[in-house]
Scaffold this active site. Structure first.
Site, short mmCIF file in Angstrom:
data_model
loop_
_atom_site.label_atom_id
_atom_site.label_comp_id
_atom_site.label_asym_id
_atom_site.label_seq_id
_atom_site.Cartn_x
_atom_site.Cartn_y
_atom_site.Cartn_z
N ASP A 37 0.85 -1.20 0.00
CA ASP A 37 0.00 0.00 0.00
C ASP A 37 0.88 1.25 0.00
O ASP A 37 0.38 2.38 -0.08
CB ASP A 37 -1.03 0.00 1.14
N SER A 38 2.21 1.05 0.00
CA SER A 38 3.14 2.16 -0.25
C SER A 38 2.88 2.76 -1.63
O SER A 38 3.38 3.85 -1.93
CB SER A 38 4.59 1.69 -0.13
N GLU A 47 9.25 -4.24 10.61
CA GLU A 47 9.64 -2.93 10.06
C GLU A 47 10.08 -1.99 11.18
O GLU A 47 9.40 -1.85 12.22
CB GLU A 47 8.46 -2.30 9.30
O1 KIV Z 1 3.49 -1.08 1.67
C1 KIV Z 1 4.64 -1.52 1.64
O2 KIV Z 1 5.39 -1.30 0.70
C2 KIV Z 1 5.08 -2.33 2.77
C3 KIV Z 1 6.51 -2.74 2.84
C4 KIV Z 1 7.45 -1.65 2.75
C5 KIV Z 1 6.79 -3.70 3.92
O3 KIV Z 1 4.30 -2.66 3.60
#
Ligand code: KIV
Length: 268
Positions: free
Chosen positions: A47-48, A185
């Site tokens: 969701d990044s 994380e």
């Molecule tokens: O949304 C994301 O990219 C993530 C990772 C960075 C672990 O959750």
């Protein structure tokens, strides 16, 4: 013959045999294809996407429809990697019915092989409910971006003893609930080592040091595509922004000078 995709069993075997697991995020067909051909073990449709692709300040605005759209593109671009899709904020926290339905949509409509959600003991019932539908779940504890307002920013978690004990309990709860792997994380590396030793499922670190069973980073960060933030844990493996800028500058110059298109780019 089509190459077979990695499975959650393959990842568990990698942990047992001490082989580190490589994970990167992707959100589109083109980048998924390149990293899949390079042999990445897992592609996370994170969701990044909300921050690095859509330009939001947090991941909170990301919707299920956006996650399904990006997951489909990544699945089309990949053949051998396990594709894990994030459950976005509000798609699994309200009740178990929503959680099961939305996890199922990422598998059925998105084509992912597994889903990821954030939370420890507080989400154990949700992980249990989704895995009971035979949908593999990857957990995610520590600095969980969907909890930004509780954390008061993107801060390293687990530095105080009580917090560290809670994170260890969270990891064990996530494993007991049936998750096949766990993202750690933004936590101190010795805590990540203790958690990795305490659970039998693979731990995938991001800002959690070298003792995790695998590593994940955001593709825009490792390629130098996102210049807005540069957290300490990111290593820039390429300068794609510089390459793009150079290409765009050259294009603009050639268009202005009428050097492009040349005869070979034109039809008779
Ligand atoms: O949304 C994301 O990219 C993530 C990772 C960075 C672990 O959750």
């Amino acid at each position: 013959m089509e190459p077979k995709r990695k499975t959650i069993l393959a990842l568990q075997k990698m942990k047992a045999e001490g082989e580190k697991i490589s994970v990167l995020t992707a959100y589109d067909y083109a980048l998924a294809r390149i990293m899949d051909e390079a042999g990445i073990d897992v592609i996370l449709v994170g969701d990044s996407v909300g921050t690095v692709v859509s330009g939001h300040d947090t991941t909170l605005p990301v919707t299920m429809e956006e996650m399904i759209y990006h997951t489909r593109a990544v699945v089309r671009g990949s053949r051998q990697a396990l594709v894990v899709a994030d459950l976005p904020f509000l798609s699994y926290q309200v009740d178990l019915r929503d959680a099961r339905l939305n996890a199922g949509r990422l598998i059925k409509e998105g084509g992912a092989q597994a889903v990821k959600l954030e939370g420890g003991e507080n989400q154990a019932a949700t992980i249990r409910a989704i895995t009971a539908m035979d949908i593999p779940v990857m957990g995610h504890i520590g600095l969980t971006p969907q909890s930004i307002h509780r954390m008061g920013g993107y801060r390293v978690q687990g530095r105080q003893e009580a917090q560290a004990r809670q994170l260890l309990a969270d990891a064990q709860a996530v494993e007991a609930a049936g998750a096949f792997a766990l993202v750690l994380e933004g936590i101190p590396r010795y805590l990540a080592r203790d958690i990795s030793n305490a659970v039998s499922i693979p731990t995938i670190g991001i800002g959690a040091g070298v003792y995790c069973d695998g590593q994940v980073l955001v593709i825009h960060d490792i390629l130098g595509l996102c210049e807005k933030y540069s957290p300490k844990f990111v290593k820039k493996f390429a300068d794609v922004s510089g390459t793009i800028r150079g290409g765009v500058d050259a294009y603009i110059r050639e268009v202005k000078d009428a050097a492009f298109p040349a005869t070979e780019h034109s039809f008779d």
